[in-house]
Design a protein around this motif. Structure first.
Motif, short mmCIF file in Angstrom:
data_model
loop_
_atom_site.label_atom_id
_atom_site.label_comp_id
_atom_site.label_asym_id
_atom_site.label_seq_id
_atom_site.Cartn_x
_atom_site.Cartn_y
_atom_site.Cartn_z
N ALA A 307 -32.87 93.18 27.68
CA ALA A 307 -31.82 93.72 26.82
C ALA A 307 -31.17 94.92 27.50
CB ALA A 307 -32.41 94.13 25.48
N PRO A 308 -29.90 95.18 27.21
CA PRO A 308 -29.24 96.36 27.78
C PRO A 308 -29.91 97.65 27.33
CG PRO A 308 -27.64 94.87 26.78
CD PRO A 308 -28.99 94.40 26.35
N THR A 309 -29.82 98.66 28.16
CA THR A 309 -30.32 99.97 27.79
C THR A 309 -29.47 100.54 26.66
OG1 THR A 309 -31.04 100.37 30.06
CG2 THR A 309 -30.80 102.30 28.62
N PRO A 310 -30.07 100.94 25.54
CA PRO A 310 -29.28 101.46 24.42
C PRO A 310 -28.40 102.63 24.84
CG PRO A 310 -31.55 101.07 23.74
CD PRO A 310 -31.51 100.90 25.24
N GLY A 311 -27.17 102.62 24.37
CA GLY A 311 -26.25 103.71 24.65
C GLY A 311 -25.57 103.67 25.99
N VAL A 312 -25.89 102.66 26.82
CA VAL A 312 -25.27 102.52 28.13
C VAL A 312 -24.16 101.48 28.05
CG1 VAL A 312 -25.60 101.83 30.53
CG2 VAL A 312 -27.35 103.19 29.37
N TYR A 313 -22.96 101.86 28.50
CA TYR A 313 -21.82 100.96 28.52
C TYR A 313 -21.37 100.78 29.97
CZ TYR A 313 -21.68 101.69 23.50
OH TYR A 313 -22.01 101.75 22.17
N LEU A 314 -20.91 99.56 30.29
CA LEU A 314 -20.60 99.23 31.68
C LEU A 314 -19.13 98.90 31.86
CD1 LEU A 314 -23.71 97.07 32.62
CD2 LEU A 314 -23.32 99.50 33.06
N GLY A 315 -18.27 99.72 31.28
CA GLY A 315 -16.85 99.50 31.49
C GLY A 315 -16.27 98.49 30.53
N SER A 316 -15.19 97.84 30.94
CA SER A 316 -14.45 96.93 30.08
C SER A 316 -14.03 95.71 30.89
CB SER A 316 -13.20 97.62 29.52
OG SER A 316 -13.51 98.85 28.91
N SER A 317 -13.73 94.63 30.18
CA SER A 317 -13.28 93.40 30.84
C SER A 317 -12.45 92.59 29.86
CB SER A 317 -14.47 92.58 31.32
OG SER A 317 -14.05 91.31 31.78
N ASP A 318 -11.52 91.80 30.42
CA ASP A 318 -10.72 90.94 29.55
C ASP A 318 -11.50 89.75 29.01
OD1 ASP A 318 -10.89 89.72 32.02
OD2 ASP A 318 -8.73 89.51 32.33
N ILE A 319 -12.78 89.59 29.39
CA ILE A 319 -13.62 88.61 28.71
C ILE A 319 -13.74 88.98 27.23
CG2 ILE A 319 -15.74 89.87 29.27
CD1 ILE A 319 -15.42 86.05 28.86
N GLY A 320 -13.54 90.26 26.91
CA GLY A 320 -13.57 90.66 25.51
C GLY A 320 -12.53 89.93 24.68
N ASN A 321 -11.34 89.73 25.24
CA ASN A 321 -10.29 89.03 24.51
C ASN A 321 -10.66 87.58 24.27
OD1 ASN A 321 -9.23 91.33 26.14
ND2 ASN A 321 -7.37 90.91 25.00
N VAL A 322 -11.33 86.96 25.25
CA VAL A 322 -11.80 85.58 25.06
C VAL A 322 -12.85 85.54 23.96
CG1 VAL A 322 -12.92 83.61 26.17
CG2 VAL A 322 -11.31 85.03 27.47
N SER A 323 -13.75 86.52 23.95
CA SER A 323 -14.86 86.51 23.00
C SER A 323 -14.41 86.72 21.56
CB SER A 323 -15.90 87.58 23.38
OG SER A 323 -15.44 88.89 23.07
N THR A 324 -13.18 87.19 21.35
CA THR A 324 -12.68 87.28 19.98
C THR A 324 -12.25 85.92 19.46
OG1 THR A 324 -10.37 87.72 20.64
CG2 THR A 324 -11.84 89.62 20.42
N ARG A 325 -11.96 84.97 20.36
CA ARG A 325 -11.48 83.65 19.96
C ARG A 325 -12.58 82.61 19.92
NH1 ARG A 325 -5.81 83.02 20.32
NH2 ARG A 325 -4.92 85.06 19.86
N VAL A 326 -13.49 82.64 20.91
CA VAL A 326 -14.52 81.61 21.00
C VAL A 326 -15.84 82.26 21.36
CG1 VAL A 326 -12.85 79.86 21.73
CG2 VAL A 326 -14.11 81.13 23.46
N PRO A 327 -16.97 81.63 21.05
CA PRO A 327 -18.27 82.16 21.48
C PRO A 327 -18.31 82.27 23.00
CG PRO A 327 -18.55 80.44 19.83
CD PRO A 327 -17.11 80.42 20.22
N ALA A 328 -18.79 83.40 23.51
CA ALA A 328 -18.73 83.66 24.95
C ALA A 328 -19.99 84.40 25.40
CB ALA A 328 -17.49 84.47 25.29
N ILE A 329 -20.29 84.24 26.70
CA ILE A 329 -21.38 85.00 27.31
C ILE A 329 -20.88 85.66 28.58
CG2 ILE A 329 -23.12 83.45 26.35
CD1 ILE A 329 -23.59 82.41 29.24
N HIS A 330 -21.51 86.78 28.92
CA HIS A 330 -21.17 87.55 30.12
C HIS A 330 -22.41 88.32 30.56
CE1 HIS A 330 -19.38 90.81 32.55
NE2 HIS A 330 -18.26 90.12 32.62
N PRO A 331 -23.51 87.61 30.88
CA PRO A 331 -24.73 88.31 31.30
C PRO A 331 -24.55 88.95 32.67
CG PRO A 331 -24.96 85.96 31.63
CD PRO A 331 -23.66 86.15 30.92
#
Length: 396
Positions: A307-331
Protein backbone atom coordinates in the motif's frame (compact mmCIF):
# COMPACT_ATOMS: atom_id res chain seq x y z
CA UNK A 1 -14.65 -26.98 -23.85
CA UNK A 2 -14.44 -23.63 -22.03
CA UNK A 3 -10.96 -22.58 -21.00
CA UNK A 4 -10.19 -21.86 -17.37
CA UNK A 5 -8.65 -18.55 -16.38
CA UNK A 6 -5.57 -20.43 -15.23
CA UNK A 7 -5.16 -21.86 -18.72
CA UNK A 8 -5.54 -18.40 -20.26
CA UNK A 9 -3.01 -16.93 -17.84
CA UNK A 10 -0.52 -19.68 -18.71
CA UNK A 11 -0.96 -19.04 -22.43
CA UNK A 12 -0.45 -15.31 -21.86
CA UNK A 13 2.78 -15.93 -19.98
CA UNK A 14 4.05 -18.02 -22.89
CA UNK A 15 3.12 -15.26 -25.34
CA UNK A 16 4.99 -12.65 -23.31
CA UNK A 17 8.04 -14.89 -22.98
CA UNK A 18 8.06 -15.42 -26.73
CA UNK A 19 7.96 -11.66 -27.33
CA UNK A 20 10.44 -10.70 -24.61
CA UNK A 21 13.27 -9.67 -26.91
CA UNK A 22 10.95 -7.69 -29.18
CA UNK A 23 9.43 -5.79 -26.26
CA UNK A 24 12.83 -4.98 -24.77
CA UNK A 25 14.04 -3.82 -28.16
CA UNK A 26 11.04 -1.46 -28.40
CA UNK A 27 11.75 -0.11 -24.90
CA UNK A 28 15.41 0.52 -25.75
CA UNK A 29 14.62 2.15 -29.10
CA UNK A 30 12.20 4.54 -27.43
CA UNK A 31 14.74 5.21 -24.68
CA UNK A 32 17.48 6.05 -27.18
CA UNK A 33 15.27 8.42 -29.18
CA UNK A 34 13.28 10.58 -26.72
CA UNK A 35 10.52 12.81 -28.11
CA UNK A 36 8.44 15.37 -26.30
CA UNK A 37 4.82 16.43 -25.86
CA UNK A 38 2.72 16.08 -29.02
CA UNK A 39 5.89 15.55 -31.08
CA UNK A 40 6.32 11.80 -30.53
CA UNK A 41 6.07 10.95 -34.23
CA UNK A 42 8.77 8.26 -34.38
CA UNK A 43 7.53 6.61 -31.19
CA UNK A 44 3.94 6.48 -32.45
CA UNK A 45 5.11 5.10 -35.80
CA UNK A 46 7.21 2.40 -34.13
CA UNK A 47 4.34 1.23 -31.93
CA UNK A 48 1.60 1.36 -34.56
CA UNK A 49 3.75 -0.45 -37.11
CA UNK A 50 4.21 -3.36 -34.69
CA UNK A 51 0.49 -3.44 -33.91
CA UNK A 52 -0.47 -3.35 -37.58
CA UNK A 53 1.89 -6.22 -38.41
CA UNK A 54 0.21 -8.25 -35.66
CA UNK A 55 -3.19 -7.76 -37.29
CA UNK A 56 -4.60 -5.00 -35.07
CA UNK A 57 -6.97 -2.46 -36.63
CA UNK A 58 -5.00 0.75 -36.18
CA UNK A 59 -6.40 4.27 -36.22
CA UNK A 60 -3.83 7.06 -36.18
CA UNK A 61 -4.35 10.71 -35.27
CA UNK A 62 -7.25 10.07 -32.89
CA UNK A 63 -8.81 13.01 -31.02
CA UNK A 64 -7.16 15.36 -33.56
CA UNK A 65 -3.71 14.61 -32.12
CA UNK A 66 -1.21 13.45 -34.78
CA UNK A 67 0.74 11.26 -32.34
CA UNK A 68 -2.29 9.63 -30.68
CA UNK A 69 -3.64 6.28 -31.86
CA UNK A 70 -5.83 3.31 -31.07
CA UNK A 71 -5.38 -0.30 -32.14
CA UNK A 72 -8.03 -2.97 -31.64
CA UNK A 73 -8.06 -6.75 -31.62
CA UNK A 74 -11.38 -8.52 -31.25
CA UNK A 75 -14.88 -7.20 -31.65
CA UNK A 76 -17.40 -5.35 -29.49
CA UNK A 77 -17.87 -5.29 -25.76
CA UNK A 78 -16.49 -5.93 -23.26
CA UNK A 79 -13.42 -3.85 -24.10
CA UNK A 80 -10.26 -3.40 -22.05
CA UNK A 81 -7.88 -0.54 -22.91
CA UNK A 82 -4.13 -0.80 -22.35
CA UNK A 83 -2.59 2.67 -22.16
CA UNK A 84 0.74 3.47 -23.80
CA UNK A 85 2.70 6.56 -22.78
CA UNK A 86 5.80 7.46 -24.83
CA UNK A 87 6.67 11.13 -24.33
CA UNK A 88 9.91 12.07 -22.60
CA UNK A 89 11.16 14.91 -20.41
CA UNK A 90 13.03 17.78 -22.11
CA UNK A 91 16.69 17.61 -21.14
CA UNK A 92 16.27 14.31 -19.28
CA UNK A 93 14.94 11.86 -21.83
CA UNK A 94 12.94 8.93 -20.42
CA UNK A 95 13.51 9.92 -16.81
CA UNK A 96 9.96 8.87 -15.99
CA UNK A 97 10.20 5.49 -17.69
CA UNK A 98 7.55 6.02 -20.35
CA UNK A 99 9.56 3.80 -22.69
CA UNK A 100 8.69 0.93 -20.32
CA UNK A 101 5.03 1.95 -20.09
CA UNK A 102 4.73 1.89 -23.89
CA UNK A 103 6.49 -1.45 -24.26
CA UNK A 104 4.43 -3.05 -21.47
CA UNK A 105 1.14 -1.83 -22.91
CA UNK A 106 2.21 -3.03 -26.33
CA UNK A 107 3.19 -6.44 -25.02
CA UNK A 108 0.00 -6.80 -22.99
CA UNK A 109 -2.34 -6.14 -25.94
CA UNK A 110 -0.30 -8.41 -28.21
CA UNK A 111 -0.34 -11.27 -25.69
CA UNK A 112 -4.00 -10.88 -24.79
CA UNK A 113 -4.99 -10.44 -28.42
CA UNK A 114 -3.18 -13.65 -29.38
CA UNK A 115 -4.82 -15.72 -26.64
CA UNK A 116 -8.40 -14.45 -26.45
CA UNK A 117 -11.13 -15.50 -28.87
CA UNK A 118 -13.19 -13.09 -30.97
CA UNK A 119 -16.25 -13.76 -28.82
CA UNK A 120 -14.39 -12.72 -25.67
CA UNK A 121 -14.59 -9.01 -26.56
CA UNK A 122 -11.80 -6.56 -27.49
CA UNK A 123 -8.41 -5.44 -26.33
CA UNK A 124 -7.62 -1.87 -27.27
CA UNK A 125 -4.20 -0.22 -27.29
CA UNK A 126 -4.53 3.52 -26.69
CA UNK A 127 -1.52 5.67 -27.54
CA UNK A 128 -1.57 8.65 -25.20
CA UNK A 129 0.74 11.59 -26.02
CA UNK A 130 2.02 14.33 -23.78
CA UNK A 131 1.47 13.00 -20.26
CA UNK A 132 4.37 15.16 -19.05
CA UNK A 133 2.66 18.32 -20.24
CA UNK A 134 -0.37 18.64 -22.47
CA UNK A 135 -2.69 15.92 -21.20
CA UNK A 136 -3.27 13.64 -24.17
CA UNK A 137 -5.46 11.30 -22.12
CA UNK A 138 -7.67 14.20 -21.02
CA UNK A 139 -8.14 15.19 -24.66
CA UNK A 140 -8.96 11.59 -25.58
CA UNK A 141 -11.49 11.34 -22.77
CA UNK A 142 -13.32 14.41 -24.03
CA UNK A 143 -13.20 13.04 -27.60
CA UNK A 144 -14.99 9.86 -26.47
CA UNK A 145 -12.10 7.41 -26.88
CA UNK A 146 -13.01 5.71 -23.59
CA UNK A 147 -16.81 5.84 -23.91
CA UNK A 148 -17.17 2.10 -24.70
CA UNK A 149 -14.31 0.85 -22.54
CA UNK A 150 -14.88 -1.39 -19.50
CA UNK A 151 -11.46 -0.92 -17.85
CA UNK A 152 -8.24 1.03 -18.51
CA UNK A 153 -4.94 -0.52 -17.44
CA UNK A 154 -1.36 0.69 -17.21
CA UNK A 155 1.62 0.49 -14.89
CA UNK A 156 4.28 3.05 -14.05
CA UNK A 157 7.93 2.40 -13.20
CA UNK A 158 9.12 4.22 -10.11
CA UNK A 159 11.06 4.00 -6.88
CA UNK A 160 8.16 2.46 -4.95
CA UNK A 161 6.22 -0.76 -5.49
CA UNK A 162 2.66 0.28 -4.66
CA UNK A 163 -0.67 -1.21 -5.67
CA UNK A 164 -2.14 2.19 -6.42
CA UNK A 165 -0.94 5.66 -7.28
CA UNK A 166 -1.65 8.56 -4.91
CA UNK A 167 -1.92 11.15 -7.69
CA UNK A 168 -3.33 14.61 -7.12
CA UNK A 169 -5.42 16.86 -9.34
CA UNK A 170 -3.46 19.69 -10.95
CA UNK A 171 -3.81 22.65 -13.28
CA UNK A 172 -1.84 25.77 -14.18
CA UNK A 173 -3.06 29.36 -14.30
CA UNK A 174 -1.67 32.61 -15.64
CA UNK A 175 -2.18 35.71 -13.51
CA UNK A 176 -1.45 39.04 -15.13
CA UNK A 177 -1.58 42.50 -13.51
CA UNK A 178 -2.08 45.66 -15.56
CA UNK A 179 -0.80 48.93 -14.11
CA UNK A 180 0.52 52.18 -15.59
CA UNK A 181 4.06 52.96 -16.74
CA UNK A 182 5.94 55.96 -15.37
CA UNK A 183 9.50 57.10 -14.58
CA UNK A 184 10.39 55.81 -11.10
CA UNK A 185 12.00 59.15 -10.08
CA UNK A 186 10.65 61.68 -12.59
CA UNK A 187 6.94 61.06 -11.99
CA UNK A 188 6.62 58.08 -9.65
CA UNK A 189 3.17 59.03 -8.38
CA UNK A 190 1.78 58.66 -11.90
CA UNK A 191 2.83 55.03 -12.10
CA UNK A 192 0.94 51.94 -10.96
CA UNK A 193 3.46 49.18 -10.37
CA UNK A 194 2.15 45.90 -11.81
CA UNK A 195 5.22 44.01 -10.61
CA UNK A 196 4.61 45.17 -7.04
CA UNK A 197 1.11 43.72 -7.33
CA UNK A 198 2.48 40.39 -8.55
CA UNK A 199 5.02 40.30 -5.70
CA UNK A 200 2.22 41.00 -3.25
CA UNK A 201 0.23 38.10 -4.70
CA UNK A 202 3.18 35.81 -3.99
CA UNK A 203 3.19 37.09 -0.38
CA UNK A 204 -0.54 36.52 0.03
CA UNK A 205 -0.30 33.02 -1.43
CA UNK A 206 2.59 32.21 0.90
CA UNK A 207 0.40 33.13 3.88
CA UNK A 208 -2.50 31.18 2.41
CA UNK A 209 -0.30 28.11 2.03
CA UNK A 210 -0.05 27.73 5.80
CA UNK A 211 -3.79 27.08 5.99
CA UNK A 212 -4.29 24.76 3.03
CA UNK A 213 -5.33 21.13 3.54
CA UNK A 214 -2.97 18.20 2.99
CA UNK A 215 -1.75 17.85 -0.60
CA UNK A 216 -2.98 21.31 -1.62
CA UNK A 217 -0.37 23.83 -2.70
CA UNK A 218 0.33 26.63 -5.17
CA UNK A 219 3.76 27.04 -6.74
CA UNK A 220 4.42 30.11 -8.87
CA UNK A 221 7.07 31.67 -11.07
CA UNK A 222 7.43 35.14 -12.58
CA UNK A 223 7.12 34.97 -16.36
CA UNK A 224 7.16 38.73 -17.02
CA UNK A 225 8.34 41.37 -14.59
CA UNK A 226 8.87 44.51 -16.66
CA UNK A 227 11.15 45.72 -19.44
CA UNK A 228 13.65 48.12 -17.81
CA UNK A 229 14.66 49.26 -14.34
CA UNK A 230 13.89 52.89 -15.13
CA UNK A 231 10.27 52.18 -16.06
CA UNK A 232 7.57 51.39 -13.53
CA UNK A 233 6.27 48.06 -14.87
CA UNK A 234 2.87 48.49 -16.49
CA UNK A 235 2.42 44.75 -16.84
CA UNK A 236 3.60 41.76 -14.83
CA UNK A 237 2.68 38.13 -15.11
CA UNK A 238 3.11 34.93 -13.18
CA UNK A 239 2.35 31.29 -13.87
CA UNK A 240 1.00 29.21 -11.03
CA UNK A 241 0.77 25.45 -10.66
CA UNK A 242 -2.04 24.29 -8.38
CA UNK A 243 -2.37 20.80 -6.91
CA UNK A 244 -4.90 19.25 -4.56
CA UNK A 245 -5.83 15.79 -3.32
CA UNK A 246 -9.14 15.79 -5.20
CA UNK A 247 -10.57 17.56 -8.21
CA UNK A 248 -13.15 19.26 -5.96
CA UNK A 249 -10.38 20.53 -3.69
CA UNK A 250 -8.56 21.83 -6.76
CA UNK A 251 -11.64 23.82 -7.79
CA UNK A 252 -11.67 25.38 -4.31
CA UNK A 253 -7.98 26.23 -4.69
CA UNK A 254 -8.58 27.91 -8.06
CA UNK A 255 -11.31 29.99 -6.46
CA UNK A 256 -8.89 31.06 -3.70
CA UNK A 257 -6.23 32.04 -6.22
CA UNK A 258 -8.78 34.14 -8.10
CA UNK A 259 -9.98 35.82 -4.90
CA UNK A 260 -6.41 36.60 -3.84
CA UNK A 261 -5.53 38.08 -7.24
CA UNK A 262 -8.64 40.24 -7.30
CA UNK A 263 -8.00 41.39 -3.74
CA UNK A 264 -4.42 42.38 -4.56
CA UNK A 265 -5.62 44.24 -7.65
CA UNK A 266 -8.13 46.18 -5.58
CA UNK A 267 -5.49 47.06 -2.98
CA UNK A 268 -2.86 48.15 -5.53
CA UNK A 269 -5.01 49.89 -8.11
CA UNK A 270 -4.14 47.37 -10.80
CA UNK A 271 -6.36 45.16 -12.93
CA UNK A 272 -5.97 41.39 -12.65
CA UNK A 273 -6.48 38.72 -15.28
CA UNK A 274 -6.71 35.08 -14.20
CA UNK A 275 -6.68 32.50 -16.97
CA UNK A 276 -6.32 28.71 -17.08
CA UNK A 277 -3.45 27.80 -19.41
CA UNK A 278 -3.29 23.98 -19.26
CA UNK A 279 -5.58 20.99 -19.39
CA UNK A 280 -6.79 20.09 -15.92
CA UNK A 281 -5.60 16.74 -14.62
CA UNK A 282 -8.21 15.14 -12.36
CA UNK A 283 -7.10 13.21 -9.30
CA UNK A 284 -6.68 9.48 -9.79
CA UNK A 285 -9.49 7.16 -8.69
CA UNK A 286 -8.07 3.68 -8.25
CA UNK A 287 -10.08 0.55 -9.02
CA UNK A 288 -9.09 -1.38 -5.92
CA UNK A 289 -10.41 -4.70 -7.21
CA UNK A 290 -8.42 -4.49 -10.45
CA UNK A 291 -5.31 -3.22 -8.68
CA UNK A 292 -5.46 -6.25 -6.41
CA UNK A 293 -5.77 -8.53 -9.43
CA UNK A 294 -2.73 -6.91 -11.02
CA UNK A 295 -0.77 -7.28 -7.76
CA UNK A 296 -1.68 -10.98 -7.54
CA UNK A 297 -0.47 -11.61 -11.07
CA UNK A 298 2.72 -9.63 -10.46
CA UNK A 299 3.40 -11.57 -7.27
CA UNK A 300 3.78 -14.73 -9.37
CA UNK A 301 6.80 -13.06 -10.97
CA UNK A 302 8.32 -12.45 -7.55
CA UNK A 303 7.45 -8.75 -7.26
CA UNK A 304 5.29 -7.78 -4.28
CA UNK A 305 3.29 -4.56 -4.19
CA UNK A 306 2.29 -2.85 -0.97
CA UNK A 307 0.00 0.00 0.00
CA UNK A 308 1.16 3.60 -0.53
CA UNK A 309 2.74 5.40 2.39
CA UNK A 310 -0.01 7.47 4.05
CA UNK A 311 0.24 11.17 3.30
CA UNK A 312 2.70 10.71 0.42
CA UNK A 313 1.62 11.99 -3.00
CA UNK A 314 3.53 11.35 -6.22
CA UNK A 315 2.51 14.19 -8.48
CA UNK A 316 -0.28 14.18 -11.04
CA UNK A 317 -1.16 12.44 -14.29
CA UNK A 318 -3.85 12.60 -16.95
CA UNK A 319 -4.72 9.00 -16.06
CA UNK A 320 -6.87 10.76 -13.47
CA UNK A 321 -9.17 11.99 -16.22
CA UNK A 322 -9.54 8.45 -17.55
CA UNK A 323 -10.29 7.14 -14.06
CA UNK A 324 -13.27 9.48 -13.74
CA UNK A 325 -14.90 7.75 -16.74
CA UNK A 326 -13.93 4.08 -16.40
CA UNK A 327 -12.36 1.80 -13.77
CA UNK A 328 -8.59 2.23 -14.04
CA UNK A 329 -5.33 1.12 -12.48
CA UNK A 330 -1.93 2.82 -12.28
CA UNK A 331 0.29 0.76 -9.95
CA UNK A 332 3.91 1.71 -9.38
CA UNK A 333 6.64 -0.91 -9.77
CA UNK A 334 10.15 0.01 -8.60
CA UNK A 335 13.12 -0.01 -10.95
CA UNK A 336 15.25 1.86 -8.38
CA UNK A 337 15.38 1.92 -4.59
CA UNK A 338 13.26 4.29 -2.50
CA UNK A 339 16.17 6.63 -1.75
CA UNK A 340 16.20 7.60 -5.45
CA UNK A 341 13.81 9.76 -7.46
CA UNK A 342 12.33 9.85 -10.91
CA UNK A 343 12.76 12.90 -13.18
CA UNK A 344 16.53 12.59 -12.70
CA UNK A 345 19.39 11.49 -14.98
CA UNK A 346 19.86 8.44 -12.74
CA UNK A 347 16.26 7.34 -13.30
CA UNK A 348 16.63 7.78 -17.05
CA UNK A 349 19.62 5.43 -16.91
CA UNK A 350 17.64 2.96 -14.78
CA UNK A 351 14.87 2.87 -17.41
CA UNK A 352 17.27 0.95 -19.67
CA UNK A 353 18.74 -1.30 -16.96
CA UNK A 354 18.49 -5.04 -16.43
CA UNK A 355 16.12 -4.44 -13.51
CA UNK A 356 13.90 -2.41 -15.84
CA UNK A 357 13.84 -5.33 -18.27
CA UNK A 358 12.70 -7.71 -15.54
CA UNK A 359 10.00 -5.28 -14.40
CA UNK A 360 8.86 -4.72 -17.97
CA UNK A 361 8.23 -8.40 -18.62
CA UNK A 362 6.59 -9.01 -15.24
CA UNK A 363 4.31 -5.99 -15.62
CA UNK A 364 3.41 -6.98 -19.19
CA UNK A 365 2.27 -10.40 -18.00
CA UNK A 366 0.30 -8.93 -15.10
CA UNK A 367 -1.42 -6.36 -17.32
CA UNK A 368 -2.38 -8.95 -19.93
CA UNK A 369 -3.66 -11.39 -17.30
CA UNK A 370 -5.70 -8.63 -15.62
CA UNK A 371 -7.16 -7.69 -19.01
CA UNK A 372 -8.16 -11.32 -19.58
CA UNK A 373 -9.81 -11.46 -16.16
CA UNK A 374 -11.97 -8.45 -17.02
CA UNK A 375 -12.93 -9.77 -20.45
CA UNK A 376 -13.77 -13.28 -19.30
CA UNK A 377 -15.59 -12.57 -16.03
CA UNK A 378 -18.92 -10.75 -16.10
CA UNK A 379 -19.04 -11.01 -12.31
CA UNK A 380 -15.72 -9.18 -12.00
CA UNK A 381 -16.86 -6.45 -14.39
CA UNK A 382 -20.04 -5.90 -12.41
CA UNK A 383 -18.13 -5.71 -9.14
CA UNK A 384 -15.62 -3.27 -10.58
CA UNK A 385 -18.27 -1.00 -12.10
CA UNK A 386 -20.38 -1.06 -8.94
CA UNK A 387 -17.41 0.25 -6.96
CA UNK A 388 -16.61 2.80 -9.66
CA UNK A 389 -20.14 4.25 -9.57
CA UNK A 390 -20.12 4.63 -5.78
CA UNK A 391 -19.10 8.10 -4.47
CA UNK A 392 -15.46 8.17 -3.49
CA UNK A 393 -14.32 9.40 -0.09
CA UNK A 394 -13.69 13.13 -0.05
CA UNK A 395 -15.68 13.80 -3.23
CA UNK A 396 -18.87 15.76 -3.41
Amino acid sequence: MARSLDDVHQQIRKEVTGRAETLWDVALRLHADPEYAFDEHRAAALLTDVLEREGFAVERGVADMPTAFTARSGRGRPTVALLLEYDALPGLGHACGHNLIAAAGLGAVLAAGAVLDVGDGSVLAVGTPAEEGGGGKAVEVEAGVFDDVDAALMFHPGVHSWTRAPLTAQVQYRVGFHGRAAHPTGNPTEGIDALAALVELFNVLHALGRRLPEASHIQGIVTHGGTATNIVPEYAEGRFGLRAATTDALADLVARLTTCAEGVALATGTRAEVERVTVRYDHFRDSGTLSERFAEHLDRAGITLGAPTPGVYLGSSDIGNVSTRVPAIHPFVAIMNEDASDHTPEFAEAAASERAREVLLAATEALACTAADVLLSAELRERVWSAHRAPAAGER
